[in-house]
Motif scaffolding. Structure first.
Motif, PDB file in Angstrom:
ATOM      1  N   ASN A  26       0.667  -1.333   0.146  1.00 54.31           N
ATOM      2  CA  ASN A  26      -0.555  -0.160   0.095  1.00 54.31           C
ATOM      3  C   ASN A  26       0.906   1.026  -0.190  1.00 54.31           C
ATOM      4  N   TRP A  27       0.322   2.812  -0.108  1.00 52.72           N
ATOM      5  CA  TRP A  27       1.077   3.759  -0.553  1.00 52.72           C
ATOM      6  C   TRP A  27       1.897   3.550   1.300  1.00 52.72           C
ATOM      7  N   LYS A  28       1.429   3.127   2.320  1.00 50.55           N
ATOM      8  CA  LYS A  28       2.183   4.486   3.425  1.00 50.55           C
ATOM      9  C   LYS A  28       3.288   2.638   3.879  1.00 50.55           C
ATOM     10  N   ALA A  29       3.122   1.712   2.837  1.00 49.63           N
ATOM     11  CA  ALA A  29       4.285   0.808   3.386  1.00 49.63           C
ATOM     12  C   ALA A  29       5.194   1.461   1.504  1.00 49.63           C
ATOM     13  N   ARG A  30       4.893   2.218   1.113  1.00 52.79           N
ATOM     14  CA  ARG A  30       6.108   2.183   0.257  1.00 52.79           C
ATOM     15  C   ARG A  30       6.725   3.764   0.456  1.00 52.79           C
ATOM     16  N   LEU A  31       6.207   4.706   0.876  1.00 54.31           N
ATOM     17  CA  LEU A  31       6.652   5.849   1.181  1.00 54.31           C
ATOM     18  C   LEU A  31       7.806   5.912   2.593  1.00 54.31           C
ATOM     19  N   PHE A  32       7.707   4.381   3.652  1.00 59.64           N
ATOM     20  CA  PHE A  32       8.259   3.823   4.812  1.00 59.64           C
ATOM     21  C   PHE A  32       9.592   3.663   3.680  1.00 59.64           C
ATOM     22  N   LEU A  33       9.458   2.483   3.019  1.00 64.71           N
ATOM     23  CA  LEU A  33      10.441   2.176   2.151  1.00 64.71           C
ATOM     24  C   LEU A  33      10.888   3.005   1.575  1.00 64.71           C
ATOM     25  N   LEU A  34      10.545   4.444   0.844  1.00 61.44           N
ATOM     26  CA  LEU A  34      11.785   5.407  -0.064  1.00 61.44           C
ATOM     27  C   LEU A  34      12.150   5.743   1.025  1.00 61.44           C
ATOM     28  N   GLY A  35      11.297   6.230   2.142  1.00 66.78           N
ATOM     29  CA  GLY A  35      12.215   7.107   3.358  1.00 66.78           C
ATOM     30  C   GLY A  35      13.576   6.278   4.101  1.00 66.78           C
ATOM     31  N   VAL A  36      13.258   4.600   4.080  1.00 67.46           N
ATOM     32  CA  VAL A  36      14.251   3.969   4.699  1.00 67.46           C
ATOM     33  C   VAL A  36      15.471   4.779   3.766  1.00 67.46           C
ATOM     34  N   ALA A  37      15.188   4.175   2.278  1.00 65.55           N
ATOM     35  CA  ALA A  37      15.873   4.127   1.488  1.00 65.55           C
ATOM     36  C   ALA A  37      17.135   5.725   1.625  1.00 65.55           C
ATOM     37  N   THR A  38      15.796   6.492   1.498  1.00 67.50           N
ATOM     38  CA  THR A  38      16.591   8.413   1.487  1.00 67.50           C
ATOM     39  C   THR A  38      17.804   8.806   2.688  1.00 67.50           C
ATOM     40  N   LEU A  39      17.289   7.794   3.713  1.00 66.60           N
ATOM     41  CA  LEU A  39      17.860   8.571   5.329  1.00 66.60           C
ATOM     42  C   LEU A  39      19.479   7.197   5.008  1.00 66.60           C
ATOM     43  N   LEU A  40      19.446   6.520   4.667  1.00 69.37           N
ATOM     44  CA  LEU A  40      20.671   5.316   3.844  1.00 69.37           C
ATOM     45  C   LEU A  40      21.688   6.485   3.592  1.00 69.37           C
ATOM     46  N   TYR A  41      21.021   6.790   2.323  1.00 63.28           N
ATOM     47  CA  TYR A  41      21.948   7.370   1.048  1.00 63.28           C
ATOM     48  C   TYR A  41      22.639   8.806   1.972  1.00 63.28           C
ATOM     49  N   LEU A  42      21.730   8.882   2.537  1.00 62.36           N
ATOM     50  CA  LEU A  42      22.109  10.326   3.081  1.00 62.36           C
ATOM     51  C   LEU A  42      23.385   9.854   4.271  1.00 62.36           C
ATOM     52  N   MET A  43      23.078   9.161   5.372  1.00 61.68           N
ATOM     53  CA  MET A  43      23.963   9.179   6.314  1.00 61.68           C
ATOM     54  C   MET A  43      25.524   7.790   5.550  1.00 61.68           C
ATOM     55  N   ILE A  44      25.474   7.481   5.010  1.00 65.10           N
ATOM     56  CA  ILE A  44      26.745   7.525   3.612  1.00 65.10           C
ATOM     57  C   ILE A  44      27.212   8.418   3.635  1.00 65.10           C
ATOM     58  N   SER A  45      26.052   9.495   2.778  1.00 65.12           N
ATOM     59  CA  SER A  45      27.061  10.572   2.151  1.00 65.12           C
ATOM     60  C   SER A  45      27.798  11.523   3.171  1.00 65.12           C
ATOM     61  N   CYS A  46      27.386  11.587   4.319  1.00 62.78           N
ATOM     62  CA  CYS A  46      28.120  11.990   5.694  1.00 62.78           C
ATOM     63  C   CYS A  46      29.667  11.414   6.067  1.00 62.78           C
ATOM     64  N   LEU A  47      28.606  10.009   6.052  1.00 64.18           N
ATOM     65  CA  LEU A  47      30.405   9.359   6.579  1.00 64.18           C
ATOM     66  C   LEU A  47      31.326   9.808   5.247  1.00 64.18           C
ATOM     67  N   LEU A  48      31.154   9.521   4.075  1.00 68.02           N
ATOM     68  CA  LEU A  48      32.642   9.190   2.520  1.00 68.02           C
ATOM     69  C   LEU A  48      32.296  10.935   2.832  1.00 68.02           C
ATOM     70  N   THR A  49      31.883  12.162   3.123  1.00 67.75           N
ATOM     71  CA  THR A  49      32.346  13.797   3.046  1.00 67.75           C
ATOM     72  C   THR A  49      33.286  14.007   4.206  1.00 67.75           C
ATOM     73  N   VAL A  50      33.287  13.687   4.899  1.00 68.09           N
ATOM     74  CA  VAL A  50      33.811  13.879   5.922  1.00 68.09           C
ATOM     75  C   VAL A  50      34.823  13.004   6.186  1.00 68.09           C
ATOM     76  N   THR A  51      35.549  12.021   5.985  1.00 64.27           N
ATOM     77  CA  THR A  51      36.450  11.029   5.682  1.00 64.27           C
ATOM     78  C   THR A  51      36.575  11.287   4.312  1.00 64.27           C
ATOM     79  N   SER A  52      36.957  12.136   3.693  1.00 64.94           N
ATOM     80  CA  SER A  52      37.123  13.269   1.892  1.00 64.94           C
ATOM     81  C   SER A  52      37.561  14.187   3.516  1.00 64.94           C
TER      82      SER A  52
END
Length: 342
Positions: A26-52
């Motif tokens: 349903n649309w709620k589950a889709r929204l939740f999965l998209l949110g999780v994927a976005t959060l993981l992307y932002l966390m990995i991006s921040c880690l790579l930025t500080v390391t760089s």
């Protein structure tokens, strides 16, 4: 119609398993999965930025730091072959001729495993700089319970090693089981004002960079005030926990003493570690004591960061903790004098 053609048409129309699963959500589950994927992307991006940022800042400050083969103070070269699988060595000849870390001794692990010694400190207290000084004076690599890729590439190939094969093991942890497994501990203590600012800078600009003034003013300064409030409490808890609840041999070192009396403090630390050293070892270390791991002074942009409320808050915590630490030092000194005369 040809049966073969009918089968091909049916196969094309048959939705894939992933597509079917997505349609069923349903649309709620889709929204939740998209949110999780976005959060993981932002966390990995921040880690790579500080390391760089860390790697870039360290490299620019020292020209270029050659991770596998580094120059010693005598001009000879050493190889850290045990870590070639982790480190990268693909720089141009021009960069190889640029300035590098000058090590006083060939770096390596302990010839035989020794005691596991914690180098405990609150973040921003000079842990990395002290590790650098110890490696300069002894030639023995220092370890860490963490895996900081910027440090791994710039002079600390034993990152993530936490046993008796390294001289000391970096840790910022406290409470619960954080102190278990160590035979000795060095507690490096810096005043809470400098520690909190250094940690705020590290999170925004890496190990030797600086946070922009806009970071301190973000959300009308509310983010900075919340940071001081939470980190001030952690600073107090961490230093009191290690100083009062670690039952094995403990050496308390104040960062201000290490800066103003480097020779005396470093000698005291090496004696505590029971590592042989010579006056020449200390002399060479002092000649190279700055290295690339101390953050340069910011040009007064961080003045007046602490209003009267924050100043009173941190001053009270500093007074409480420093009184306890100095009392422990005095008791330890008296105990040492008694044992010598005993």
């Amino acid at each position: 119609m040809n049966p073969y053609i009918v089968k091909r048409v049916e196969r094309r129309r048959r939705p894939s398993f992933m597509r079917s699963a997505w349609i069923l959500l349903n649309w709620k589950a889709r929204l939740f999965l998209l949110g999780v994927a976005t959060l993981l992307y932002l966390m990995i991006s921040c880690l790579l930025t500080v390391t760089s940022l860390d790697a870039g800042n360290l490299a620019s400050k020292n020209g270029f730091v050659e991770p596998i083969v580094q120059k010693t103070a005598t001009g000879t070269k050493i190889g850290l072959s045990s870590f070639t699988g982790v480190m990268m060595h693909s720089e141009s000849k021009k960069r190889r001729k640029s300035a590098k870390i000058s090590w006083c001794k060939q770096l390596g692990m302990r010839p035989e495993p020794g005691p596991v010694v914690a180098l405990a400190s609150f973040p921003g207290s000079g842990n990395t700089w002290l590790r650098y000084l110890l490696q300069q004076a002894t030639g023995i690599l220092t370890g860490s319970i963490y895996r900081d890729f910027a440090l791994l590439k710039n002079g600390f190939p034993a990152e993530n090693i936490a046993n008796g094969s390294v001289l000391v093991v970096k840790t910022h942890e406290y409470k619960n089981k954080a102190k278990e497994g160590y035979d000795k501990a060095i507690l490096l203590v810096r005043d809470p004002f400098s520690s909190v600012v250094a940690e705020f800078n590290r999170r925004s600009g890496g190990h030797i960079g600086h946070a922009s003034i806009s970071k301190f003013r973000q959300d009308n300064g509310k983010m900075w005030k919340n940071f001081v409030d939470s980190k001030g409490k952690e600073w107090e808890e961490m230093n009191l926990d290690w100083s009062t609840n670690f039952s094995k041999p403990l050496l308390i070192v104040f960062y201000s003493d290490l800066v103003s009396r480097t020779r005396e403090e470093l000698s005291k630390i090496l004696e505590f570690l029971e590592v042989p050293f010579t006056p020449q070892d200390i002399f060479c270390t002092l000649q190279n004591k700055e290295g690339i791991y101390r953050r340069s002074k910011s040009v007064s942009k961080t003045n007046n960061l602490f209003d009267s409320v924050l100043t009173t808050y941190l001053t009270n915590k500093q007074t409480k903790v420093f009184n306890v630490l100095k009392h422990i030092q005095e008791m330890s000194a008296k105990s040492g004098r008694k044992s010598k005369h005993g």
